[in-house]
Design a protein around this motif. Structure first.
Motif, PDB file in Angstrom:
ATOM      1  N   ARG B  31       0.807  -1.224   0.000  1.00 27.28           N
ATOM      2  CA  ARG B  31       0.000   0.000   0.000  1.00 27.28           C
ATOM      3  C   ARG B  31       0.836   1.267   0.000  1.00 27.28           C
ATOM      4  NH1 ARG B  31      -2.785  -3.244  -1.595  1.00 27.28           N
ATOM      5  NH2 ARG B  31      -4.854  -3.893  -0.946  1.00 27.28           N
ATOM      6  N   PHE B  32       2.134   1.122  -0.206  1.00 24.26           N
ATOM      7  CA  PHE B  32       2.967   2.306  -0.416  1.00 24.26           C
ATOM      8  C   PHE B  32       3.969   1.985  -1.506  1.00 24.26           C
ATOM      9  CE2 PHE B  32       6.754   4.977   0.374  1.00 24.26           C
ATOM     10  CZ  PHE B  32       6.165   6.217   0.204  1.00 24.26           C
ATOM     11  N   GLY B  56      -6.836   2.061  -1.404  1.00 22.18           N
ATOM     12  CA  GLY B  56      -6.309   2.562  -0.132  1.00 22.18           C
ATOM     13  C   GLY B  56      -4.798   2.592  -0.056  1.00 22.18           C
ATOM     14  N   LEU B  58      -0.968   4.445  -1.329  1.00 21.51           N
ATOM     15  CA  LEU B  58      -0.440   5.745  -1.717  1.00 21.51           C
ATOM     16  C   LEU B  58       0.784   5.571  -2.594  1.00 21.51           C
ATOM     17  CD1 LEU B  58      -0.594   9.006   0.090  1.00 21.51           C
ATOM     18  CD2 LEU B  58       1.553   8.437  -1.018  1.00 21.51           C
ATOM     19  N   ALA B  71      12.401   6.084   0.981  1.00 20.36           N
ATOM     20  CA  ALA B  71      11.002   6.274   1.380  1.00 20.36           C
ATOM     21  C   ALA B  71      10.307   4.945   1.651  1.00 20.36           C
ATOM     22  CB  ALA B  71      10.248   7.062   0.318  1.00 20.36           C
ATOM     23  N   LEU B  73      11.651   2.283   2.740  1.00 20.28           N
ATOM     24  CA  LEU B  73      12.143   1.755   4.025  1.00 20.28           C
ATOM     25  C   LEU B  73      11.416   2.443   5.179  1.00 20.28           C
ATOM     26  CD1 LEU B  73      16.007   1.567   3.417  1.00 20.28           C
ATOM     27  CD2 LEU B  73      14.320  -0.245   3.146  1.00 20.28           C
ATOM     28  N   GLY B  74      11.275   3.776   5.067  1.00 17.15           N
ATOM     29  CA  GLY B  74      10.577   4.526   6.114  1.00 17.15           C
ATOM     30  C   GLY B  74       9.139   4.043   6.257  1.00 17.15           C
ATOM     31  N   ALA B  75       8.475   3.851   5.117  1.00 16.28           N
ATOM     32  CA  ALA B  75       7.072   3.420   5.154  1.00 16.28           C
ATOM     33  C   ALA B  75       6.955   2.010   5.706  1.00 16.28           C
ATOM     34  CB  ALA B  75       6.467   3.498   3.760  1.00 16.28           C
ATOM     35  N   TRP B  77       8.906   0.618   7.919  1.00 15.73           N
ATOM     36  CA  TRP B  77       9.017   0.717   9.387  1.00 15.73           C
ATOM     37  C   TRP B  77       7.736   1.289   9.972  1.00 15.73           C
ATOM     38  CZ3 TRP B  77      11.888  -1.561  12.867  1.00 15.73           C
ATOM     39  CH2 TRP B  77      13.102  -2.131  12.470  1.00 15.73           C
ATOM     40  N   GLY B  78       7.024   2.089   9.181  1.00 12.59           N
ATOM     41  CA  GLY B  78       5.741   2.612   9.630  1.00 12.59           C
ATOM     42  C   GLY B  78       4.637   1.566   9.612  1.00 12.59           C
ATOM     43  N   GLY B  79       4.930   0.394   9.063  1.00 14.93           N
ATOM     44  CA  GLY B  79       3.968  -0.704   9.123  1.00 14.93           C
ATOM     45  C   GLY B  79       3.228  -0.972   7.830  1.00 14.93           C
ATOM     46  N   VAL B  80       3.603  -0.287   6.759  1.00 14.55           N
ATOM     47  CA  VAL B  80       2.912  -0.475   5.480  1.00 14.55           C
ATOM     48  C   VAL B  80       3.803  -1.289   4.536  1.00 14.55           C
ATOM     49  CG1 VAL B  80       1.927   0.695   3.473  1.00 14.55           C
ATOM     50  CG2 VAL B  80       1.681   1.700   5.741  1.00 14.55           C
ATOM     51  N   PRO B 226       7.030  -2.395  16.498  1.00 14.73           N
ATOM     52  CA  PRO B 226       6.173  -1.416  15.811  1.00 14.73           C
ATOM     53  C   PRO B 226       6.515   0.007  16.232  1.00 14.73           C
ATOM     54  CG  PRO B 226       4.998  -2.400  17.645  1.00 14.73           C
ATOM     55  CD  PRO B 226       6.364  -3.040  17.632  1.00 14.73           C
ATOM     56  N   VAL B 227       6.388   0.940  15.325  1.00 13.33           N
ATOM     57  CA  VAL B 227       6.554   2.350  15.710  1.00 13.33           C
ATOM     58  C   VAL B 227       5.266   2.839  16.372  1.00 13.33           C
ATOM     59  CG1 VAL B 227       8.199   2.945  13.889  1.00 13.33           C
ATOM     60  CG2 VAL B 227       5.758   3.264  13.469  1.00 13.33           C
TER      61      VAL B 227
END
Lengths: 294, 385, 187
Positions: B31-32, B56, B58, B71, B73-75, B77-80, B226-227
């Motif tokens: 989803r990202f 749903g 991005l 980006a 990698l960041g997403a 870690w954000g769980g997506v 999780p963050v």
């Protein structure tokens, strides 16, 4: 008969909640401006009474890049220059969290310059704090895109003769909604600026002029870190809303500080969600990120 | 865990490999997507950008490939679940943060639609010459997982498989497809969501003050933290300990790097996926991957018709290399032939492992088109001489 | 194993790739065959020579590229000239009557020509020239039933343009049927 045992109250450093005490002492030199910057950030977070579970800090590489490792938050120490796009991904995945990028001038503006301008252009709702010490400190004092003309650096031993970036105008012209500059001396005002920046929806930017006594001051014979702080004291001019064409920093020149930009503009995610809603109506599945439900 | 029912386009479609790959990502729960346009991979990003608002997800077109990889990698870690795609020079640019993904053990999928190189090379024509870059392209010692689809159908299936492997082993996974497969349109059957098995991310069950982001576990795969949940953990690209704290010495380096490599090597049997045909009594075996494993088939059929005992090992996974199996084959057959669109990248690995136990041949060329079956046939004939 | 190699050629913007897509999809989705479409294009988006290749087979297509097509569907003379040399002996040329001038130097056996541009213009939209070609293609080749191609047209063209495109397909098909009958009578 009751026996009352009284333990002396456990002493807690006021910043203990926000610092990884098991990693202290830090690696920074004494009189480095990073100490006060981290203090300002920690104080700002405490005063904002944010849920600290929902704050993440992302850094790149360099002295400032190490900040992420000392903050007791979800913290990411990424690659050189890429803190901002990593933070963008994290923010998009978790729009409910505050994502703060704290990194140096070389990291954010030189190798990461492209990411800086594009993330400002998109008005992504993150806060970027740039600690500007005019030099690459961790690698030994090389010239930076912020080094003032004539200042010396390890790779500009005869002086720097390139035009440096004016960071406030770079941020503002790229689209930032909040731009401020303070020095490491202005701890209270810096703290307030960081609070404003974190609260501000959109791309907010705070430049912190910070002393590097080990390299910048030594290479340029400017004395100790304390001498630099004294220099900031004598030479900073507070001018809110200043014309940013006039906030260039020359070698040992006056430093114009203050809040330069504070505007309202829809954020990246607002624009995306509104745009798709217009196009798809009810068919649009709004992007909610991970919603923290993992 | 099954695929999300309403977003899977169940049914028979006529899709090219790139579109199929995008659908595979969507079915896998991606989803990202952060990417940067580059031929011949762009259709993946285009399809994703078209489909994501309705599922749903991005999509963001980043300023460059460096940012795209950072980006995702960041997403992640954000769980997506996150992915990107690229080709040629873009793959080179992504190598920096691919390494960060390896070091920080971040699940994500990166698709390289290979074209001819070096440099700008052949943007619109196929190649398989990024295979060693896939293996060693980022600096330092590490292991990778790389899959190679031979068709649009496999592009769909292997994208799901790549996401599953990335979650299971907590690491970035590469799909090394190529321009031919990416731009080739064929029937793609997307199964009903209940038939799509997904591996969910494994998060720690421990409390914040007990959990470590790089905990040493028996299977060497640490559950993620999780963050946003109070774990307040630290992640760094520096050599680190179980707490994620930087430790800059030889001992920590040894521990960290060996664990990263063992994580893949000790699970090699689970990861490696080979499809063998007519290998049992073969005198000569062709080893190939991706589109090359497909175009060798007419050559094999022709040789078999003449009574030549030739079999094929198709490597669905190229990395980790099937060392054990190649050793077994080398002790049984007269020759092994590697067919790939480069001048001997995976061939070198095969040859190293064979170690002189049988003859080795490379059917290689510089890319720009796929192998002609006739050329492969001639090498088979030479190998059985 | 019966395999037919088809090349569609024209200039960019004519809908060459869509033509190939519709033929491949008709075979693979609506006629239970295997069909692999590949395309070759220059870096230019419009105007340059462009071609699509479809391999249709009763079994899985292993080698994806067309080497010597059994059918050449040509919508431009440039395209015809580029590809005529590589056609299989006795292959079929299906071409746009006013745009392609077969010159006997090709290896084609039978030639079927349709004034697709004029028909498309009569329908009010020159852009459906490629779909007229497809209808005609359905009539003069026996690759697959006409219905499979027609269904493929319907599911491949942009939403809202189905009616116009099906009309274009039918016109091309009718022209082809009439032409074939005439040819057969002549024979």
């Amino acid at each position: 008969m009751t026996v009352e045992t009284r333990q002396p109250p456990k002493e807690e450093h006021p910043m203990e909640k926000l610092l990884r005490m098991d990693r202290i002492p830090h690696i920074w030199c004494s009189t480095c401006g990073l100490g006060t910057t981290v203090t300002a950030l920690a104080t700002a977070l405490a005063q904002l009474e944010l849920d600290l579970d929902k704050v993440a800090v992302v850094s790149g590489i360099g002295c400032t890049g190490r900040v992420a490792g000392y903050m007791k938050l979800d913290s990411f120490h990424t690659t050189h220059g890429r803190a901002i796009p990593f933070a963008l991904g994290l923010h998009i995945a978790r729009p409910d969290m505050k994502v703060i990028v704290l990194s140096g001038d070389g990291d954010l503006i030189s190798i990461g310059g492209n990411h800086f301008i594009h993330t400002a252009r998109r008005n992504v709702d993150i806060t970027v704090i740039c600690v500007n010490n005019f030099i690459y400190a961790m690698t030994g004092g090389q010239v930076a895109p912020t080094t003032p003309i004539t200042a010396r650096a390890a790779t500009a031993p005869h002086g720097n003769f390139e035009h440096p970036f004016n960071l406030p105008i770079l941020a503002a012209s790229s689209g930032a909604t909040y731009v401020a500059r303070w020095t490491a001396l202005h701890v209270r005002r810096l703290t307030e600026a960081i609070k404003d920046a974190i609260t501000k929806p959109g791309f907010s930017f705070v430049e912190v002029i910070a002393p590097c006594s080990t390299l910048y001051a030594r290479l340029n014979r400017l004395g100790s870190g304390l001498d630099l702080m004294k220099f900031y004291h004598d030479n900073s001019i507070i001018r809110h809303g200043a014309d940013m064409n006039e906030v260039d920093i020359d070698f040992q020149s006056k430093i114009v500080v203050g809040k330069f930009v504070d505007i309202e503009k829809p954020t990246y995610l607002d624009c995306i969600n509104d745009g798709y809603k217009r196009v798809f109506g009810n068919r649009y599945q709004p992007y909610g990120g991970a919603n923290g439900d993992h | 865990m099954k695929a999300d029912a309403k977003n899977v386009l169940t049914g028979a479609h006529y899709l090219d490999g790139n579109h199929a790959c995008a659908e595979g990502g969507i079915a896998a729960g991606c989803r990202f997507f952060a990417g940067y346009p580059i031929t011949p991979s762009t259709e993946i990003a285009e399809r994703i950008s078209q489909r994501f608002p309705l599922v749903g997800g991005l999509f963001i077109q980043m300023e460059d490939e460096l940012a795209s990889m950072a980006a995702i990698l960041g997403a992640s870690w954000g769980g997506v679940k996150s992915m990107s795609c690229t080709s040629g020079p873009g793959f080179s640019l992504m190598m920096e943060n691919f390494g960060l993904g390896i070091m920080t053990e971040t699940p994500c999928v990166l698709v390289n639609v290979q074209r001819g190189g070096p440099s700008t090379g052949l943007p619109t024509l196929p190649g398989q010459a990024d295979m060693m870059q896939a293996r060693w392209g980022s600096h330092g010692d590490y292991e990778v997982i790389a899959l190679a689809p031979d068709s649009p159908q496999e592009s769909f299936e292997l994208t799901i498989h790549a996401f599953n492997l990335s979650e299971k082993y907590r690491m970035p996974v590469l799909i090394m497809t190529d321009e031919c497969v990416g731009h080739m349109t064929e029937k793609v059957v997307i199964p009903p969501p209940e038939e799509i098995e997904l591996i969910a991310r494994r998060y720690t069950e421990k409390k914040p003050d007990e959990a470590l982001p790089f905990e040493l576990t028996d299977d060497l795969i640490s559950p993620m933290l999780p963050v946003g949940k109070g774990y307040k953990f630290h992640v760094t690209g520096l050599t680190h300990d179980e707490r994620g704290y930087p430790v800059i010495n030889a001992e920590a380096q040894e521990k960290n790097v060996v664990r990263l490599m063992d994580k893949v090597n000790k699970h090699a049997d689970d990861i490696i996926w080979l499809e063998e045909s007519d290998v049992e009594d073969a005198e000569v075996v062709i080893i190939a991957y991706g589109i090359s494993s497909r175009v060798v088939k007419p050559a094999i059929a022709r040789a078999q018709k003449e009574g030549i005992k030739v079999g094929e090992v198709k490597m669905v996974t190229v990395w980790p290399f099937p060392e054990k199996r190649v050793k077994e084959l080398a002790s049984k057959v007269k020759a092994l032939i590697m067919v790939e669109m480069n001048y001997g990248q995976v061939f070198l690995e095969m040859d190293r492992i064979v170690g002189g136990k049988c003859a080795t041949y490379l059917a290689g060329h510089a890319g720009g088109t796929v192998h002609k079956p006739d050329d492969v046939y001639r090498i088979i004939k030479e190998a059985v001489k | 194993m019966a395999t037919t190699e088809i090349r569609i050629t024209g200039f960019g913007g004519q809908g060459v790739i869509l033509c190939g897509h519709i033929i491949g999809k008709a075979a693979a989705i609506y006629n239970d065959q295997h069909a692999t479409l590949t395309q070759s294009f220059g870096p230019e988006a419009r105007g340059s020579a462009c071609s699509a290749q479809v391999v249709v087979s009763t079994e899985r297509v292993l080698y994806p590229y067309v080497t010597s097509p059994h059918i050449l569907l040509a919508m431009s003379n440039d395209g015809y000239n580029t590809h005529k040399r590589h056609m299989a002996e006795g292959s079929i040329l299906v071409c746009e009557k006013d745009l392609v001038k077969p010159d006997k130097r090709g290896k084609e056996g039978e030639v079927f020509a349709v004034p697709a541009t004029r028909i498309a213009e009569e329908l009010g939209r020159k852009i459906v020239l490629n779909i007229v070609m497809l209808g005609f293609f359905a009539a003069v080749t026996d690759l697959m039933p006409m219905e499979a191609l027609r269904q493929s047209v319907e599911s491949s063209v942009p939403t809202g343009t189905e009616e116009l495109n099906l009309k274009a397909f039918d016109r091309g098909y009718e022209y082809g049927v009439a032409l074939k009958e005439k040819t057969e009578i002549q024979v």
